[in-house]
Design an enzyme around this catalytic site. Structure first.
Site, PDB file in Angstrom:
ATOM      1  N   HIS A 263     111.499 -10.701  35.703  1.00  0.00           N
ATOM      2  CA  HIS A 263     109.784 -10.446  37.129  1.00  0.00           C
ATOM      3  C   HIS A 263     108.826 -10.745  36.121  1.00  0.00           C
ATOM      4  O   HIS A 263     108.784 -11.308  35.103  1.00  0.00           O
ATOM      5  CB  HIS A 263     110.332  -9.630  37.866  1.00  0.00           C
ATOM      6  N   HIS A 303     111.863 -21.204  38.288  1.00  0.00           N
ATOM      7  CA  HIS A 303     111.286 -20.668  39.386  1.00  0.00           C
ATOM      8  C   HIS A 303     112.543 -20.669  40.122  1.00  0.00           C
ATOM      9  O   HIS A 303     112.768 -21.610  40.488  1.00  0.00           O
ATOM     10  CB  HIS A 303     109.362 -20.605  39.804  1.00  0.00           C
ATOM     11  N   ASP A 359     103.881 -17.397  34.086  1.00  0.00           N
ATOM     12  CA  ASP A 359     103.804 -16.365  33.381  1.00  0.00           C
ATOM     13  C   ASP A 359     103.461 -17.587  31.949  1.00  0.00           C
ATOM     14  O   ASP A 359     103.122 -16.240  31.008  1.00  0.00           O
ATOM     15  CB  ASP A 359     104.855 -15.095  33.358  1.00  0.00           C
TER      16      ASP A 359
HETATM   17  N1  CMC Z   1     115.378 -21.759  30.735  1.00  0.00           N
HETATM   18  C1  CMC Z   1     116.249 -22.976  30.565  1.00  0.00           C
HETATM   19  N2  CMC Z   1     117.359 -23.177  31.178  1.00  0.00           N
HETATM   20  C2  CMC Z   1     117.130 -22.403  32.176  1.00  0.00           C
HETATM   21  C3  CMC Z   1     115.997 -21.919  32.920  1.00  0.00           C
HETATM   22  C4  CMC Z   1     114.537 -21.390  31.766  1.00  0.00           C
HETATM   23  N3  CMC Z   1     114.319 -20.734  31.571  1.00  0.00           N
HETATM   24  N4  CMC Z   1     115.310 -21.549  33.942  1.00  0.00           N
HETATM   25  C5  CMC Z   1     116.714 -21.422  34.493  1.00  0.00           C
HETATM   26  N5  CMC Z   1     117.303 -22.688  33.495  1.00  0.00           N
HETATM   27  C6  CMC Z   1     118.653 -23.196  33.927  1.00  0.00           C
HETATM   28  C7  CMC Z   1     119.692 -22.703  34.594  1.00  0.00           C
HETATM   29  O1  CMC Z   1     120.484 -22.493  33.252  1.00  0.00           O
HETATM   30  C8  CMC Z   1     120.915 -23.588  35.176  1.00  0.00           C
HETATM   31  O2  CMC Z   1     121.188 -24.373  34.824  1.00  0.00           O
HETATM   32  P1  CMC Z   1     122.637 -24.961  34.521  1.00  0.00           P
HETATM   33  O3  CMC Z   1     122.461 -25.406  36.222  1.00  0.00           O
HETATM   34  O4  CMC Z   1     122.694 -25.714  33.603  1.00  0.00           O
HETATM   35  O5  CMC Z   1     123.634 -23.154  35.130  1.00  0.00           O
HETATM   36  C9  CMC Z   1     119.584 -24.381  36.014  1.00  0.00           C
HETATM   37  O6  CMC Z   1     118.586 -23.791  35.156  1.00  0.00           O
HETATM   38  C10 CMC Z   1     119.194 -22.921  37.117  1.00  0.00           C
HETATM   39  O7  CMC Z   1     118.446 -21.862  37.083  1.00  0.00           O
HETATM   40  P2  CMC Z   1     118.995 -20.387  37.274  1.00  0.00           P
HETATM   41  O8  CMC Z   1     119.327 -18.928  37.277  1.00  0.00           O
HETATM   42  O9  CMC Z   1     120.087 -20.321  38.768  1.00  0.00           O
HETATM   43  O10 CMC Z   1     118.311 -20.366  38.552  1.00  0.00           O
HETATM   44  P3  CMC Z   1     117.194 -18.983  39.339  1.00  0.00           P
HETATM   45  O11 CMC Z   1     117.163 -19.473  40.559  1.00  0.00           O
HETATM   46  O12 CMC Z   1     118.495 -18.208  39.805  1.00  0.00           O
HETATM   47  O13 CMC Z   1     116.245 -18.540  38.065  1.00  0.00           O
HETATM   48  C11 CMC Z   1     115.138 -17.506  37.443  1.00  0.00           C
HETATM   49  C12 CMC Z   1     115.071 -18.172  38.510  1.00  0.00           C
HETATM   50  C13 CMC Z   1     112.916 -17.431  36.879  1.00  0.00           C
HETATM   51  C14 CMC Z   1     115.259 -16.135  37.154  1.00  0.00           C
HETATM   52  C15 CMC Z   1     115.575 -18.344  35.933  1.00  0.00           C
HETATM   53  O14 CMC Z   1     114.416 -19.555  35.831  1.00  0.00           O
HETATM   54  C16 CMC Z   1     115.074 -17.881  34.239  1.00  0.00           C
HETATM   55  O15 CMC Z   1     115.375 -16.968  33.776  1.00  0.00           O
HETATM   56  N6  CMC Z   1     113.315 -18.091  33.526  1.00  0.00           N
HETATM   57  C17 CMC Z   1     112.529 -17.304  32.498  1.00  0.00           C
HETATM   58  C18 CMC Z   1     112.044 -16.233  32.293  1.00  0.00           C
HETATM   59  C19 CMC Z   1     111.050 -15.844  34.222  1.00  0.00           C
HETATM   60  O16 CMC Z   1     110.162 -16.871  33.386  1.00  0.00           O
HETATM   61  N7  CMC Z   1     110.564 -15.328  34.942  1.00  0.00           N
HETATM   62  C20 CMC Z   1     109.355 -15.566  35.504  1.00  0.00           C
HETATM   63  C21 CMC Z   1     109.601 -15.949  36.731  1.00  0.00           C
HETATM   64  S1  CMC Z   1     108.256 -16.071  37.793  1.00  0.00           S
HETATM   65  C22 CMC Z   1     107.096 -14.781  37.721  1.00  0.00           C
HETATM   66  C23 CMC Z   1     107.962 -13.958  38.219  1.00  0.00           C
HETATM   67  O17 CMC Z   1     108.325 -14.174  39.331  1.00  0.00           O
HETATM   68  O18 CMC Z   1     107.693 -12.249  37.964  1.00  0.00           O
END
Ligand code: CMC
Length: 423
Positions: A263, A303, A359
Site C-alpha cells: 500500500h 492496481h 507510486d
Molecule cells: N508485477 C508483476 N506482476 C504483477 C504485478 C506486478 N507489480 N501486479 C500484479 N501482477 C500479476 C500477478 O502476478 C497476477 O498474475 P497471475 O494472474 O499470472 O497470477 C496478476 O498480475 C494479478 O495480480 P494480483 O496479485 O491478483 O492483483 P491484486 O489486485 O491482488 O494486487 C497489487 C494489486 C497493487 C497489490 C499488485 O498489483 C502489486 O503487488 N503491485 C506492486 C506493489 C504496488 O505498486 N503497490 C501500490 C498500489 S497503488 C497505491 C496504493 O494503493 O497504496
C-alpha cells in the site's frame, strides 16, 4: 431491461429476485433466501462494504473524482486544504469559509510539548518515522479526552481539524528525531505544504521559504493522495471507526495499514528496485525475471481497481519534469522510463492490465526533493488523513453497524483435550 438478478436455491427449488441498486445487490436480501450461506470473498474482490458519496473511481476508464470534481482539474487549480474541505464537507468552500478553514488548520498545527519531549523522544535513535507517526497519532487520543464525544458535532470538527493540522508537525518531528536535528515549530505565516517543508528542512535561518515550484509540487501530490475510496487503509479506518473508537485511534489504525509495502510503502519499494536495477542495460533482464517469477514484482505497477493507466500517475509524471528543473534530474528517472516503455509493450503486462500506479513516479520526486526513503509512507499519510476522516464522518452519519464479517470454518471438528503428559 430489468435491473435485478434471480437466485435459486437448488436444494429447495426456491427463487428470489433481488434488485440491482447503484451497481450492487443487497446481501441482506440474499440472506433471506439463504440464511447461513455466506459470500466467500477473501480480499473483498467482489464486495461493496458501504455506500459512499466521497470519491468516484472507474478503474477501467482511468477516472478519479472527488465529490464529482475530476482529479485533473483539482490538481491543476485547487490546493490541498481546499480539497480537504471538499472531501469533508461535500462542497468546495466559498471565500469566507475557506479563510476560516485555513485559519483553523493554521492555528492547530502545534503539538503538546509532552508529545514531542516525552513521547517522541522516547523512541530508539533509529526508529522508523512511520512507526513513530502511527504511535504518536494514537497517543494524541490521550491528550484530547473530548475526542470520545464522536456524536458531538463541535467536538468532531475539532478533532478533524487537529488531526489534519498536526499530521505534518508530527511527521516532520519524527524525521528530525531520526536524523538528530532539533524540532522546528510550525510557522503560521506559511501555507500548509510550505510550513511542512520548513519544519522538515529549516536549520539556522530565521525563516525557511521553500522554492515555490517545490511547494506547489508537494501540494499537488497531497491533492492526488487525499482520497482513494475503499482502499486498505480507508477500510481499516471504517472498520475501526465502526466500533465507535475515537478518531485518533482509528486514524492510527489506518496509518498502520498504510505502512505496508503493498500500500503506502510501494513508492519506497520502487526506488529500491530502480537502484537495484542500476543501469539501462539491466532493465530488460529485470523484466524477464519479474515475468518468470524469479524476481520480485514490478513495484509501482498494477492496481486492484485500475485496469488502465492510473490518472494520478499521469499527473505525477508531468510534475516530475517541473521538480527536476529545480532539483536536477533524478538519475533513476531514465531507468523508470525504460522500465515503463518495455513493460507497456510486453504481453505479460498488457494481458494482465498492469500499468504504472501512483507510486511509480512519486518516489522519484520525493527523493529529488531530498526526502529519505523512510519518509515516503509518512508523506502519503499526511494528505490521506483528510480522506480517512471524510470516510469516518460519513460512516458515523450513516449510523452504520459494527463491521463484523463471517468466516467459512475449515478447521478440526470437535476433539477432546489431551493432557500435556499424554501428548
Ligand atoms: N508485477 C508483476 N506482476 C504483477 C504485478 C506486478 N507489480 N501486479 C500484479 N501482477 C500479476 C500477478 O502476478 C497476477 O498474475 P497471475 O494472474 O499470472 O497470477 C496478476 O498480475 C494479478 O495480480 P494480483 O496479485 O491478483 O492483483 P491484486 O489486485 O491482488 O494486487 C497489487 C494489486 C497493487 C497489490 C499488485 O498489483 C502489486 O503487488 N503491485 C506492486 C506493489 C504496488 O505498486 N503497490 C501500490 C498500489 S497503488 C497505491 C496504493 O494503493 O497504496
Amino acid at each position: 431491461m430489468t435491473e435485478s438478478i434471480t437466485i435459486t436455491d437448488n436444494r429447495s427449488g426456491e427463487s428470489l429476485e433481488i434488485p440491482i441498486v447503484n451497481g450492487g445487490v443487497a446481501a441482506a436480501d440474499w440472506s433471506k433466501l439463504l440464511p447461513g450461506v455466506w459470500f466467500y470473498d477473501p480480499g473483498f474482490m467482489s464486495t461493496a462494504a458501504c455506500e459512499s458519496s466521497i470519491t468516484y473511481l472507474d478503474g477501467e476508464a482511468g477516472i478519479l473524482r472527488y465529490r464529482g470534481y475530476p482529479i485533473e482539474q483539482l490538481a491543476a487549480e485547487s490546493t490541498y486544504l481546499e480539497v480537504a474541505y471538499l472531501l469533508l464537507n461535500g462542497e468546495l468552500p466559498n471565500a469566507s469559509e475557506f479563510d476560516e478553514w485555513k485559519h483553523e488548520i493554521t492555528y492547530h498545527t502545534f503539538i503538546h510539548e509532552n508529545v514531542r519531549k516525552r513521547f517522541l523522544d522516547g523512541f530508539h535513535y533509529d526508529a522508523h518515522p512511520m512507526g513513530m507517526l502511527v504511535s504518536a497519532v494514537a497517543a494524541l487520543s490521550t491528550f484530547y479526552s473530548d475526542a470520545k464525544d464522536i456524536f458531538d458535532e463541535e467536538s468532531r470538527h475539532k478533532q478533524v481539524t487537529r488531526l489534519i493540522a498536526k499530521m505534518p508537525t508530527l511527521a516532520a518531528a519524527a524525521h528530525r528525531f531520526s536524523v538528530g536535528m532539533p524540532f522546528v515549530y510550525p510557522d503560521n505565516s506559511l501555507d500548509f505544504a510550505g510550513n511542512f517543508l520548513s519544519m522538515m528542512w529549516k536549520v539556522a535561518e530565521p525563516r525557511f521559504e521553500a522554492d515555490p515550484v517545490l511547494t506547489r509540487a508537494l501540494d499537488i501530490l497531497f491533492i492526488l493522495h487525499a482520497d482513494h475510496e475503499q482502499n486498505c487503509s480507508t477500510s481499516a479506518m471504517r472498520v475501526v471507526g465502526s466500533s465507535h473508537s475515537d478518531p485518533y485511534s482509528a486514524t492510527a489504525a489506518a496509518a498502520a495499514a498504510l505502512y505496508g509495502p503493498r500500500h503506502g510503502g510501494a513508492n519506497e519499494a520502487v526506488i529500491r528496485m530502480l537502484s537495484e536495477i542500476g543501469t539501462l542495460d539491466d532493465v530488460a533482464p529485470f523484466i524477464a525475471g519479474v515475468k518468470s517469477g524469479s524476481h520480485q514484482r514490478l513495484q509501482g505497477f498494477g492496481h486492484r481497481v485500475y485496469k488502465s493507466y492510473d490518472p494520478r500517475a499521469k499527473i505525477i509524471k508531468k510534475i516530475a519534469d517541473e521538480v527536476f528543473e529545480v532539483t536536477g534530474k533524478n538519475p533513476l528517472l531514465d531507468i523508470a522510463l525504460k522500465l515503463e516503455e518495455i513493460a507497456l509493450s510486453d504481453d505479460y503486462f498488457i494481458s494482465r492490465k498492469l500499468y504504472p500506479n501512483v507510486d511509480f513516479y512519486s518516489g522519484l520526486i520525493y527523493q529529488a526533493m531530498g526526502f529519505p526513503l523512510s519518509m515516503f509512507p509518512v508523506l502519503f499519510a499526511i494528505p490521506r488523513t483528510a480522506g480517512w476522516l471524510a470516510h469516518w464522518q460519513e460512516l458515523l452519519d450513516q449510523d452504520s453497524r459494527i463491521a463484523r464479517p463471517r468466516q467459512l470454518y475449515i478447521g478440526h471438528d470437535v476433539r477432546n483435550y489431551v493432557p500435556l503428559g499424554s501428548r
